[in-house]
Design a protein around this motif. Structure first.
Motif, PDB file in Angstrom:
ATOM      1  N   ASN A  15      40.772  39.869  32.093  1.00 52.25           N
ATOM      2  CA  ASN A  15      41.069  38.389  32.594  1.00 52.25           C
ATOM      3  C   ASN A  15      41.464  38.349  34.146  1.00 52.25           C
ATOM      4  O   ASN A  15      41.056  37.651  34.917  1.00 52.25           O
ATOM      5  CB  ASN A  15      41.827  37.683  31.804  1.00 52.25           C
ATOM      6  CG  ASN A  15      41.479  36.243  31.703  1.00 52.25           C
ATOM      7  OD1 ASN A  15      40.482  35.813  31.452  1.00 52.25           O
ATOM      8  ND2 ASN A  15      42.647  35.436  31.904  1.00 52.25           N
ATOM      9  N   THR A  18      39.282  39.317  36.906  1.00 55.89           N
ATOM     10  CA  THR A  18      38.085  38.433  37.408  1.00 55.89           C
ATOM     11  C   THR A  18      38.661  37.552  38.627  1.00 55.89           C
ATOM     12  O   THR A  18      37.856  36.955  39.269  1.00 55.89           O
ATOM     13  CB  THR A  18      37.824  37.440  36.052  1.00 55.89           C
ATOM     14  OG1 THR A  18      38.900  36.477  35.694  1.00 55.89           O
ATOM     15  CG2 THR A  18      37.248  38.252  34.951  1.00 55.89           C
ATOM     16  N   VAL A  19      39.958  37.580  38.967  1.00 61.17           N
ATOM     17  CA  VAL A  19      40.377  36.848  40.133  1.00 61.17           C
ATOM     18  C   VAL A  19      40.977  37.675  40.964  1.00 61.17           C
ATOM     19  O   VAL A  19      41.228  37.415  42.315  1.00 61.17           O
ATOM     20  CB  VAL A  19      41.251  35.706  39.912  1.00 61.17           C
ATOM     21  CG1 VAL A  19      40.287  34.517  38.993  1.00 61.17           C
ATOM     22  CG2 VAL A  19      42.512  36.159  38.994  1.00 61.17           C
ATOM     23  N   ALA A  56      47.940  34.654  38.091  1.00 67.06           N
ATOM     24  CA  ALA A  56      46.602  35.200  37.233  1.00 67.06           C
ATOM     25  C   ALA A  56      47.199  35.735  36.136  1.00 67.06           C
ATOM     26  O   ALA A  56      46.877  35.552  34.870  1.00 67.06           O
ATOM     27  CB  ALA A  56      45.983  36.234  38.041  1.00 67.06           C
ATOM     28  N   HIS A  59      48.641  32.649  33.971  1.00 67.30           N
ATOM     29  CA  HIS A  59      47.493  31.828  33.338  1.00 67.30           C
ATOM     30  C   HIS A  59      46.984  32.665  32.255  1.00 67.30           C
ATOM     31  O   HIS A  59      46.144  31.970  31.294  1.00 67.30           O
ATOM     32  CB  HIS A  59      46.487  31.375  34.507  1.00 67.30           C
ATOM     33  CG  HIS A  59      47.178  30.378  35.331  1.00 67.30           C
ATOM     34  ND1 HIS A  59      46.536  29.819  36.460  1.00 67.30           N
ATOM     35  CD2 HIS A  59      48.502  29.803  35.419  1.00 67.30           C
ATOM     36  CE1 HIS A  59      47.020  28.965  37.055  1.00 67.30           C
ATOM     37  NE2 HIS A  59      48.332  28.977  36.693  1.00 67.30           N
ATOM     38  N   SER A  60      47.200  33.801  32.205  1.00 65.27           N
ATOM     39  CA  SER A  60      46.287  34.586  31.081  1.00 65.27           C
ATOM     40  C   SER A  60      46.931  34.482  29.554  1.00 65.27           C
ATOM     41  O   SER A  60      46.443  34.976  28.820  1.00 65.27           O
ATOM     42  CB  SER A  60      46.190  36.015  31.400  1.00 65.27           C
ATOM     43  OG  SER A  60      45.345  36.487  32.685  1.00 65.27           O
ATOM     44  N   VAL A 194      41.810  31.058  40.055  1.00 60.36           N
ATOM     45  CA  VAL A 194      42.969  31.336  39.328  1.00 60.36           C
ATOM     46  C   VAL A 194      43.283  30.226  38.535  1.00 60.36           C
ATOM     47  O   VAL A 194      43.831  30.104  37.310  1.00 60.36           O
ATOM     48  CB  VAL A 194      43.969  32.147  40.030  1.00 60.36           C
ATOM     49  CG1 VAL A 194      44.695  31.032  40.921  1.00 60.36           C
ATOM     50  CG2 VAL A 194      45.161  32.319  39.047  1.00 60.36           C
ATOM     51  N   ARG A 196      41.388  27.999  37.385  1.00 63.64           N
ATOM     52  CA  ARG A 196      40.238  27.989  36.253  1.00 63.64           C
ATOM     53  C   ARG A 196      40.355  29.086  35.101  1.00 63.64           C
ATOM     54  O   ARG A 196      39.663  29.007  34.246  1.00 63.64           O
ATOM     55  CB  ARG A 196      38.876  27.832  36.837  1.00 63.64           C
ATOM     56  CG  ARG A 196      38.525  26.468  37.857  1.00 63.64           C
ATOM     57  CD  ARG A 196      37.154  26.427  38.120  1.00 63.64           C
ATOM     58  NE  ARG A 196      36.806  27.452  38.914  1.00 63.64           N
ATOM     59  CZ  ARG A 196      36.809  27.797  40.190  1.00 63.64           C
ATOM     60  NH1 ARG A 196      37.289  26.889  40.952  1.00 63.64           N
ATOM     61  NH2 ARG A 196      36.327  28.862  40.822  1.00 63.64           N
ATOM     62  N   LEU A 197      41.325  29.902  35.230  1.00 60.41           N
ATOM     63  CA  LEU A 197      41.761  31.076  34.377  1.00 60.41           C
ATOM     64  C   LEU A 197      42.099  30.405  33.257  1.00 60.41           C
ATOM     65  O   LEU A 197      42.892  29.627  33.250  1.00 60.41           O
ATOM     66  CB  LEU A 197      42.426  32.111  34.977  1.00 60.41           C
ATOM     67  CG  LEU A 197      42.466  33.515  34.661  1.00 60.41           C
ATOM     68  CD1 LEU A 197      40.944  33.957  35.009  1.00 60.41           C
ATOM     69  CD2 LEU A 197      43.476  34.419  35.185  1.00 60.41           C
ATOM     70  N   GLU A 198      41.471  30.923  32.099  1.00 60.24           N
ATOM     71  CA  GLU A 198      41.696  30.374  30.731  1.00 60.24           C
ATOM     72  C   GLU A 198      42.740  31.607  29.965  1.00 60.24           C
ATOM     73  O   GLU A 198      42.731  32.875  30.462  1.00 60.24           O
ATOM     74  CB  GLU A 198      40.686  30.331  29.845  1.00 60.24           C
ATOM     75  CG  GLU A 198      39.772  29.129  30.100  1.00 60.24           C
ATOM     76  CD  GLU A 198      38.534  28.977  29.508  1.00 60.24           C
ATOM     77  OE1 GLU A 198      38.594  29.723  28.555  1.00 60.24           O
ATOM     78  OE2 GLU A 198      37.884  27.798  29.705  1.00 60.24           O
TER      79      GLU A 198
END
Length: 313
Positions: A15, A18-19, A56, A59-60, A194, A196-198
């Motif tokens: 995850n 991805t950023v 990041a 937010h993960s 970042v 929009r990171l879920e």
């Protein structure tokens, strides 16, 4: 249950990647710090993605995240919280500060004076803060991701030695290569990716993974190898003081966490080699100078120690 911990670490790593493009080693360090339940210091020049890396990671998770922007006028109570008088009840009530979170981003930590920096010390070492004689436990898991600019930059202060020793790892990001920098420019056209990171890991899954880390097998021969490396820093002619026992324990825990992040339930020599520089270089006193010595010189000397210490077979 061990497999669940492996999956949690894998999801975190994938995850974040991805950023945070092209920084797989940094991503691994972030995951290792989280699994070990210890703190990480990201040191580099401004604008290379230190804050992005911390956000990041935060937010993960589905936990609470807070950001502390360190400035010269930041007070200790701005970190820990303070007692507030409630006139309706005619009593004082504790109002928690931003330190009460699962992931705390201490941004530009060396821009605040030592008195304010030290407000983090109890939180980082004990997992609690004391205000007006009362101890308040912090939520679990709890990790500080601190960023700092090089000491030579104007308006910065050296971190207290006791606080620097609380960081499991110190690492840097460096400039990305051209291919990954093009990717950064492309993905930032419509805002911060970042944001929009879920979340891909729950608080319970992180706590479980941390318990698995503590049960990860560490062969006696590898414990001796780890201690040989630590002991070599204490006898190195270029170091006035070597790594402390606390540093050795952090090194031990970090190796267990890296093993889990690599989907293993046992530590290998590669875990020790991979973390030695990032774990030990900020814990030695180089010829009487704790932080003024060249970071590159200290890291080179740690790497030379690794080459000389015999690896068990």
């Amino acid at each position: 249950m061990t497999r669940d911990a492996f999956q949690t670490s894998r999801r975190l790593r994938e995850n974040i990647e991805t950023v945070l493009f092209g920084k797989n080693e940094v991503v691994e360090m972030l995951v290792v710090a989280m699994l070990a339940g210890e703190h990480i210091l990201l040191e580099d020049v401004p604008g290379v993605g230190k804050t992005l890396a911390a956000k990041a990671l935060a937010h993960s998770l589905d936990g609470k995240f807070s950001r502390l922007q360190f400035t010269p006028d930041l007070l200790p109570s701005d970190i820990t919280g303070s007692m507030i008088y409630r006139s309706d009840r005619q009593e004082f009530e504790f109002c928690p500060g931003p330190i009460f979170a699962n992931v705390v981003l201490a941004d530009e930590i060396n821009r605040a004076p030592p008195r304010t920096q030290s407000a983090l010390l109890e939180a980082m070492s004990e997992g609690s803060v004391s205000v007006d004689g009362t101890t308040h436990p912090l939520p679990k898991p709890f990790i500080v991701v601190a960023t700092q600019n090089p000491f030579e930059f104007e308006g910065t202060y050296a971190l207290p030695e006791s606080q620097l020793d609380r960081f499991l790892l110190r690492t840097s990001l460096g400039y990305p290569d051209r291919r990954w920098e093009q990717q950064v420019l492309s993905t930032h056209r419509s805002g911060e990716p970042v944001d929009r990171l879920e979340a891909v890991a729950t608080i319970d899954s992180i706590i479980h993974a941390q318990s698995v880390v503590r049960d990860t097998r560490f062969d006696a021969s590898l414990v001796d190898y780890l201690l040989d490396v630590v002991d070599a820093t204490r006898n190195h002619p270029g170091f006035e003081f070597g790594v402390s026992t606390r540093g050795a324990l952090s090194f031990y825990r970090g190796c267990q966490a890296r093993a889990v992040s690599q989907s293993r339930d046992f530590v290998t020599p590669d875990d020790i080699k991979a973390l030695a520089v990032a774990t030990l270089s900020h814990r030695v006193v180089h010829d009487g100078v704790f932080q003024g010595a060249s970071r590159q010189a200290v890291e080179k000397q740690i790497a030379e120690i690794l080459e000389k210490v015999i690896v068990p077979t």
